[in-house]
Design a protein around this motif. Structure first.
Motif, PDB file in Angstrom:
ATOM      1  N   ASN A   5      23.595  16.572 -67.805  1.00 60.37           N
ATOM      2  CA  ASN A   5      24.829  16.490 -67.041  1.00 60.37           C
ATOM      3  C   ASN A   5      25.503  17.832 -66.793  1.00 60.37           C
ATOM      4  O   ASN A   5      26.554  17.878 -66.199  1.00 60.37           O
ATOM      5  N   GLN A  10      22.685  20.263 -62.214  1.00 62.49           N
ATOM      6  CA  GLN A  10      22.932  19.493 -61.004  1.00 62.49           C
ATOM      7  C   GLN A  10      22.583  20.299 -59.762  1.00 62.49           C
ATOM      8  O   GLN A  10      22.156  19.747 -58.771  1.00 62.49           O
ATOM      9  N   LYS A  17      18.185  12.869 -55.746  1.00 59.19           N
ATOM     10  CA  LYS A  17      18.688  12.637 -57.108  1.00 59.19           C
ATOM     11  C   LYS A  17      20.202  12.729 -57.154  1.00 59.19           C
ATOM     12  O   LYS A  17      20.865  11.912 -57.794  1.00 59.19           O
ATOM     13  N   LYS A  18      20.762  13.716 -56.482  1.00 62.07           N
ATOM     14  CA  LYS A  18      22.224  13.857 -56.450  1.00 62.07           C
ATOM     15  C   LYS A  18      22.866  12.636 -55.803  1.00 62.07           C
ATOM     16  O   LYS A  18      23.868  12.122 -56.284  1.00 62.07           O
ATOM     17  N   ARG A  21      22.637   9.587 -58.198  1.00 66.73           N
ATOM     18  CA  ARG A  21      23.606   9.712 -59.291  1.00 66.73           C
ATOM     19  C   ARG A  21      25.023   9.431 -58.784  1.00 66.73           C
ATOM     20  O   ARG A  21      25.795   8.741 -59.446  1.00 66.73           O
ATOM     21  N   HIS A  59      18.516   8.218 -64.910  1.00 65.59           N
ATOM     22  CA  HIS A  59      19.514   9.250 -64.643  1.00 65.59           C
ATOM     23  C   HIS A  59      20.496   9.472 -65.793  1.00 65.59           C
ATOM     24  O   HIS A  59      21.029  10.574 -65.941  1.00 65.59           O
ATOM     25  N   PHE A  60      20.759   8.435 -66.578  1.00 68.06           N
ATOM     26  CA  PHE A  60      21.742   8.504 -67.655  1.00 68.06           C
ATOM     27  C   PHE A  60      21.177   7.806 -68.889  1.00 68.06           C
ATOM     28  O   PHE A  60      20.627   6.713 -68.770  1.00 68.06           O
ATOM     29  N   LEU A  66      26.954   8.085 -68.814  1.00 69.09           N
ATOM     30  CA  LEU A  66      27.314   7.853 -67.417  1.00 69.09           C
ATOM     31  C   LEU A  66      28.815   8.049 -67.210  1.00 69.09           C
ATOM     32  O   LEU A  66      29.248   8.783 -66.312  1.00 69.09           O
ATOM     33  N   GLN A  69      29.989  11.613 -67.411  1.00 66.97           N
ATOM     34  CA  GLN A  69      29.746  12.334 -66.162  1.00 66.97           C
ATOM     35  C   GLN A  69      30.780  11.966 -65.104  1.00 66.97           C
ATOM     36  O   GLN A  69      31.235  12.818 -64.345  1.00 66.97           O
TER      37      GLN A  69
END
Length: 117
Positions: A5, A10, A17-18, A21, A59-60, A66, A69
């Motif tokens: 994270n 990032q 992916k961005k 998320r 992703h998390f 999560l 973030q």
């Protein structure tokens, strides 16, 4: 904050992916706003996002990561919105006035995120 994270990581993520998320984080906010933190599960978030729970897990690591973030992204947006306005002021009194006004405006414009925190 986990390594995954950190902001530097990032920047290295692909556009897809961005985007994924961001979608997951937005659906997290909506789910928590609707059912509350305790009742929100990764399964409910996945259902809202129309993805599998496994995609969220990719992703998390878990719900806490999560939401960490989500809080981090909220803070960064808040900071980038308010800081330039405060820095443009010359007196402490004006800095305080602008801080309060900017904060209230930011909260008003981002109320779904604010309800999470």
């Amino acid at each position: 904050m986990s390594k995954k994270n950190k902001p530097t990581n990032q920047k290295q993520m692909s556009f897809i992916k961005k985007a994924r998320r961001a979608q997951i984080m937005e659906c997290s906010i909506e789910t928590i706003a609707e059912v509350g933190y305790a009742q929100a599960s990764l399964g409910q978030i996945a259902k809202r996002a129309k993805i599998s729970k496994g995609v969220i897990s990719y992703h998390f690591a878990n719900k806490e990561e999560l939401l960490e973030q989500v809080a981090f992204e909220y803070y960064m947006a808040w900071k980038s919105y308010i800081a330039p306005r405060i820095e443009a002021q010359k007196s402490p009194k004006e800095m305080l006035r602008v801080h309060i006004e900017s904060y209230l405006t930011f909260v008003d414009e981002n109320c779904s995120i604010f309800s999470l925190l």
